[in-house]
Write an enzyme that holds these catalytic residues in place. Sequence first.
Site, PDB file in Angstrom:
ATOM      1  N   TYR A  10      44.281  40.150  33.375  1.00 37.03           N
ATOM      2  CA  TYR A  10      43.460  40.173  34.755  1.00 37.03           C
ATOM      3  C   TYR A  10      44.367  39.512  35.850  1.00 37.03           C
ATOM      4  O   TYR A  10      44.456  39.972  36.954  1.00 37.03           O
ATOM      5  CB  TYR A  10      42.198  39.511  34.511  1.00 37.03           C
ATOM      6  CG  TYR A  10      41.206  39.065  35.600  1.00 37.03           C
ATOM      7  CD1 TYR A  10      40.656  40.191  35.957  1.00 37.03           C
ATOM      8  CD2 TYR A  10      41.182  37.637  36.151  1.00 37.03           C
ATOM      9  CE1 TYR A  10      39.784  39.716  37.303  1.00 37.03           C
ATOM     10  CE2 TYR A  10      40.393  37.394  37.027  1.00 37.03           C
ATOM     11  CZ  TYR A  10      39.614  38.487  37.644  1.00 37.03           C
ATOM     12  OH  TYR A  10      38.782  38.264  38.678  1.00 37.03           O
ATOM     13  N   LYS A  31      45.396  41.142  39.111  1.00 35.29           N
ATOM     14  CA  LYS A  31      45.224  40.685  40.378  1.00 35.29           C
ATOM     15  C   LYS A  31      46.528  40.168  41.416  1.00 35.29           C
ATOM     16  O   LYS A  31      46.010  40.358  42.541  1.00 35.29           O
ATOM     17  CB  LYS A  31      44.292  39.447  40.071  1.00 35.29           C
ATOM     18  CG  LYS A  31      42.867  39.974  39.808  1.00 35.29           C
ATOM     19  CD  LYS A  31      42.234  41.106  40.561  1.00 35.29           C
ATOM     20  CE  LYS A  31      40.735  40.807  40.509  1.00 35.29           C
ATOM     21  NZ  LYS A  31      40.102  41.911  41.201  1.00 35.29           N
TER      22      LYS A  31
HETATM   23  P1  NAD Z   1      30.577  41.823  38.270  1.00 40.01           P
HETATM   24  O1  NAD Z   1      30.849  42.223  36.569  1.00 40.01           O
HETATM   25  O2  NAD Z   1      29.381  41.447  38.419  1.00 40.01           O
HETATM   26  O3  NAD Z   1      30.825  43.197  39.097  1.00 40.01           O
HETATM   27  C1  NAD Z   1      31.752  44.146  38.806  1.00 40.01           C
HETATM   28  C2  NAD Z   1      31.272  45.474  39.141  1.00 40.01           C
HETATM   29  O4  NAD Z   1      32.284  46.536  38.864  1.00 40.01           O
HETATM   30  C3  NAD Z   1      30.300  45.829  38.110  1.00 40.01           C
HETATM   31  O5  NAD Z   1      29.084  46.137  38.642  1.00 40.01           O
HETATM   32  C4  NAD Z   1      31.017  46.920  37.330  1.00 40.01           C
HETATM   33  O6  NAD Z   1      29.910  47.813  36.837  1.00 40.01           O
HETATM   34  C5  NAD Z   1      31.814  47.533  38.241  1.00 40.01           C
HETATM   35  N1  NAD Z   1      32.975  48.208  37.530  1.00 40.01           N
HETATM   36  C6  NAD Z   1      33.493  48.211  36.404  1.00 40.01           C
HETATM   37  N2  NAD Z   1      34.284  49.061  35.996  1.00 40.01           N
HETATM   38  C7  NAD Z   1      34.444  49.941  36.940  1.00 40.01           C
HETATM   39  C8  NAD Z   1      34.993  51.204  37.186  1.00 40.01           C
HETATM   40  N3  NAD Z   1      35.979  51.259  36.463  1.00 40.01           N
HETATM   41  N4  NAD Z   1      35.005  51.873  38.551  1.00 40.01           N
HETATM   42  C9  NAD Z   1      33.912  51.160  39.095  1.00 40.01           C
HETATM   43  N5  NAD Z   1      33.272  50.132  39.127  1.00 40.01           N
HETATM   44  C10 NAD Z   1      33.584  49.462  37.930  1.00 40.01           C
HETATM   45  O7  NAD Z   1      31.694  40.901  38.655  1.00 40.01           O
HETATM   46  P2  NAD Z   1      32.015  40.117  39.979  1.00 40.01           P
HETATM   47  O8  NAD Z   1      32.193  38.728  39.816  1.00 40.01           O
HETATM   48  O9  NAD Z   1      30.969  40.525  40.957  1.00 40.01           O
HETATM   49  O10 NAD Z   1      33.483  40.792  40.643  1.00 40.01           O
HETATM   50  C11 NAD Z   1      33.798  41.544  41.536  1.00 40.01           C
HETATM   51  C12 NAD Z   1      35.142  41.458  41.804  1.00 40.01           C
HETATM   52  O11 NAD Z   1      35.683  40.124  42.051  1.00 40.01           O
HETATM   53  C13 NAD Z   1      36.168  41.693  40.583  1.00 40.01           C
HETATM   54  O12 NAD Z   1      37.361  42.520  41.069  1.00 40.01           O
HETATM   55  C14 NAD Z   1      36.307  40.532  40.148  1.00 40.01           C
HETATM   56  O13 NAD Z   1      37.828  40.457  39.536  1.00 40.01           O
HETATM   57  C15 NAD Z   1      36.805  39.689  41.394  1.00 40.01           C
HETATM   58  N6  NAD Z   1      36.515  38.278  41.152  1.00 40.01           N
HETATM   59  C16 NAD Z   1      35.345  37.766  40.890  1.00 40.01           C
HETATM   60  C17 NAD Z   1      35.340  36.289  41.006  1.00 40.01           C
HETATM   61  C18 NAD Z   1      34.201  35.537  40.775  1.00 40.01           C
HETATM   62  O14 NAD Z   1      34.126  34.382  40.646  1.00 40.01           O
HETATM   63  N7  NAD Z   1      32.983  36.354  40.443  1.00 40.01           N
HETATM   64  C19 NAD Z   1      36.597  35.451  41.321  1.00 40.01           C
HETATM   65  C20 NAD Z   1      37.752  36.092  41.382  1.00 40.01           C
HETATM   66  C21 NAD Z   1      37.685  37.695  41.816  1.00 40.01           C
END
Ligand code: NAD
Length: 304
Positions: free
Chosen positions: A165, A169
């Site tokens: 990851y 990233k």
């Molecule tokens: P989440 O799991 O709620 O949302 C991620 C979404 O991406 C899901 O709805 C999933 O179905 C979709 N997804 C997965 N594989 C996919 C694909 N191949 N094609 C299209 N869509 C796909 O998680 P989140 O926390 O909302 O994460 C959103 C983004 O933010 C991600 O890139 C995550 O790495 C990043 N992020 C989140 C946090 C956090 O604190 N939540 C921190 C840093 C980065």
Amino acid sequence: MTLSLEGRVAIVTGAGAGLGREHALLLARRGAKVVVNDPGGSVNGVGGDESAAAAVVDEIRSAGGTAVANVDSVASEEGAGRIIDAAVQAFGGVHVLVNNAGILRDRSFAKLSLEDFRAVVDVHFWGAVHCTRAVWPILNAQKYGRVVMTTSVSGTSGNFGQSSYGAAKEGVLGLMRALALEGVRNDVLVNAISPGALTRMSGEVAPDDPFMRRLDPALVSPAVAWLASARCDVSATIITAAAGGFGRLHYFETSGVQFDPAAPVTVEMFDAAFARIADLDNAAPTRPGTDGRIMERLDTLADR
Ligand code: NAD
């Protein structure tokens, strides 16, 4: 000043849940026509559920906005092509791409299979490459575009068990910096958000932590909407956003040391200078391009 996205078409990948859902809802509230992409499935990227994207589209439409669903995966070039086609077919074009889709397969590096490593990189890194590549000619030809990458503190600071990851990233930031240079002459700006939010992704890590409960994903989306708008006049900028707090994350390089390049440099010389090389006092922000602080250091020789 009210920020409007009226007349813009935005694609948000992974918008069926969590942060992507909030981004899509806000972009639509500000007038953008939105492609809500999400194949559904588990946080590990297993399975699929077409209702995830459809539910967000329903929410947007019920609130008076305009949206269509797409359930392709960003992990394949063909899937990414169909996501961009969905925008063109439904709304006649695209102006904004938010690369948000993500999955997790956390394990320490020693125990992580290459298959799992690749699956994570396929969605976070290759997903961003595929979608951005598919939309790039459109944005550049129309001389307007906004691309938002999603990075993570797991990449920029490191996190145990998240080598795949973190690598992916950090990878999107390298992609962002090159594309920022290549797109700027066409007003195609490429930035990144580094969010913190309580979603199913972070929820797995610490569901009962009181700090985590402050992390409403909706508090991240205003930064994404700004980066997606014509008001945004920066490129290659990383915005941190969590719990209503915002910052800018940037790389710095120390002033370091300069030896005479005409004479041999020994390992012992490096060893003796290491504390000064690593000393963060007088560190300066990195600049676009490949020069770093090379010339600046060489100039110090002329001063001696
Ligand atoms: P989440 O799991 O709620 O949302 C991620 C979404 O991406 C899901 O709805 C999933 O179905 C979709 N997804 C997965 N594989 C996919 C694909 N191949 N094609 C299209 N869509 C796909 O998680 P989140 O926390 O909302 O994460 C959103 C983004 O933010 C991600 O890139 C995550 O790495 C990043 N992020 C989140 C946090 C956090 O604190 N939540 C921190 C840093 C980065």
